[in-house]
Design an enzyme around this catalytic site. Structure first.
Site, mmCIF file in Angstrom:
data_model
loop_
_atom_site.group_PDB
_atom_site.id
_atom_site.type_symbol
_atom_site.label_atom_id
_atom_site.label_comp_id
_atom_site.label_asym_id
_atom_site.label_seq_id
_atom_site.Cartn_x
_atom_site.Cartn_y
_atom_site.Cartn_z
ATOM 1 N N ARG A 37 -11.443 22.516 61.035
ATOM 2 C CA ARG A 37 -10.125 22.956 61.488
ATOM 3 C C ARG A 37 -9.749 22.335 62.841
ATOM 4 O O ARG A 37 -9.169 22.999 63.704
ATOM 5 C CB ARG A 37 -10.073 24.485 61.593
ATOM 6 C CG ARG A 37 -10.356 25.227 60.275
ATOM 7 C CD ARG A 37 -9.189 25.162 59.313
ATOM 8 N NE ARG A 37 -9.480 25.773 58.033
ATOM 9 C CZ ARG A 37 -9.212 27.039 57.710
ATOM 10 N NH1 ARG A 37 -8.673 27.849 58.610
ATOM 11 N NH2 ARG A 37 -9.473 27.498 56.504
ATOM 12 N N SER B 107 -4.012 32.412 58.441
ATOM 13 C CA SER B 107 -5.398 32.579 58.860
ATOM 14 C C SER B 107 -5.474 32.681 60.382
ATOM 15 O O SER B 107 -4.968 31.826 61.095
ATOM 16 C CB SER B 107 -6.233 31.403 58.355
ATOM 17 O OG SER B 107 -7.590 31.605 58.615
ATOM 18 N N GLU C 132 -7.721 30.709 65.358
ATOM 19 C CA GLU C 132 -7.224 29.533 64.650
ATOM 20 C C GLU C 132 -5.723 29.386 64.854
ATOM 21 O O GLU C 132 -5.138 28.352 64.586
ATOM 22 C CB GLU C 132 -7.535 29.671 63.150
ATOM 23 C CG GLU C 132 -7.237 28.440 62.334
ATOM 24 C CD GLU C 132 -7.764 28.588 60.931
ATOM 25 O OE1 GLU C 132 -7.098 28.102 60.013
ATOM 26 O OE2 GLU C 132 -8.835 29.180 60.743
#
Length: 315
Positions: A175, A224, A300
């Site tokens: 990520r 998320s 995130e």
């Protein structure tokens, strides 16, 4: 919860197409946040390069907004230039077994287009509700697919101009990438493989069904929220959603912000809210997971503007 409201620094003259004091609420799926000092919708490469050069010369921070699906905008807004890619940057075209897209194209639209072309390999993109540029910056992944695995190249624009880079040059991690603030993914090419259109369609439908079963849809949601801890990548034993659920974070609520009953790593809003509410909820969840499991979850969420994180944020 936010750091006051600094006065907008006036920069003149403004380039064509740049507006001032523009609300950013519509740019995020949460529909919260304050105004951008400067805002421009950019339709072609020359306009983008000129604008980035102007921002650098004017010493303005740059924020790039795509689909806004994983974006938390400060209640006080953004003291700089916000760019949204439009026009040429939303194009999606086939070149042999490759698909070349503008950085502003939506990844689900790319996945849908490949069904008709009979090209497989990016079906997982149907479940990543972001732009191509933002998804590359984050090396987005979903249901076993990862963007870095199908990317051929990306053209990165900054104040110095445009440069084409390979995946090896983009510093991909979990990520993450090495794409910096002030750099914009203008275009990208994905290397796919030929397959029967009905097979691609079936794969897309399967991935879409998995998302419907596991994630909240059709509501104000942040997507998320926390990264999976390093030790859980690829295995799922301590994925962020499980840590949040098992520590009771789905019971937490700050104002109208809460963690989804359907997926513990998604924040959803059930009424008028603020970025401060969301920041407080994130801090409470981070504390609770740390107390229960000794794991420090990292966000995130992409933040635009200054967020004054609650005192409990630092564990």
């Amino acid at each position: 919860m936010s750091k006051g409201n600094p006065v907008r620094r006036v920069v003149e003259p403004l380039p064509d197409g740049v507006a001032t004091d523009v609300s950013m609420r519509r740019l995020s799926t949460l529909r919260i946040g304050g105004p951008a000092d400067y805002y421009s919708e950019v339709a072609d490469a020359k306009q983008l390069a000129d604008l980035l050069g102007w921002a650098q010369k004017s010493q303005l921070p740059i924020g790039v907004v795509g689909s806004g699906s994983n974006l938390l905008i400060s209640d006080e807004g953004f003291r700089g230039l916000v760019i949204k890619l439009t026009g040429d940057f939303t194009a999606i075209e086939r070149r042999g077994n490759s698909v070349v897209c503008g950085g502003g194209a939506r990844l689900p639209a790319v996945a849908t287009r490949t069904i008709h072309w009979g090209l497989a390999g990016i079906e997982f993109g149907i479940n990543i509700p972001g732009s191509v540029g933002g998804s590359i910056r984050m090396n987005a992944n979903a249901f076993g697919g990862e963007l870095a695995s199908v990317l051929e190249w990306a053209e990165i624009c900054d104040a110095e101009g445009m440069e084409r880079k390979t995946p090896a040059e983009l510093g991909f991690g979990y990520r993450s990438s090495s794409i910096e603030s002030g750099q914009v993914v203008a275009r990208a090419s994905f290397a796919l493989r030929e397959s029967a259109p009905e097979a691609v369609d079936a794969a897309v439908k399967e991935v879409r069904a998995q998302r419907r079963e596991s994630q909240p849809l059709g509501i104000q949601t942040l997507g998320s929220t926390f990264r999976n801890p390093d030790e859980s990548i690829g295995r799922g034993e301590k994925a962020a959603a499980r840590l949040l659920a098992e520590s009771g974070c789905q019971e937490l609520r700050v104002g109208n912000a809460r963690f989804s009953p359907q997926h513990a790593n998604f924040i959803q809003l059930e009424g008028p809210s603020t970025a401060a509410d969301v920041a407080q909820l994130l801090a409470l969840a981070r504390q609770r997971v740390h107390q229960e499991f000794g794991v420090e979850l990292e966000p995130e969420v992409q933040v635009l503007g200054e967020i004054d994180w609650p005192g409990g944020w630092q564990l």
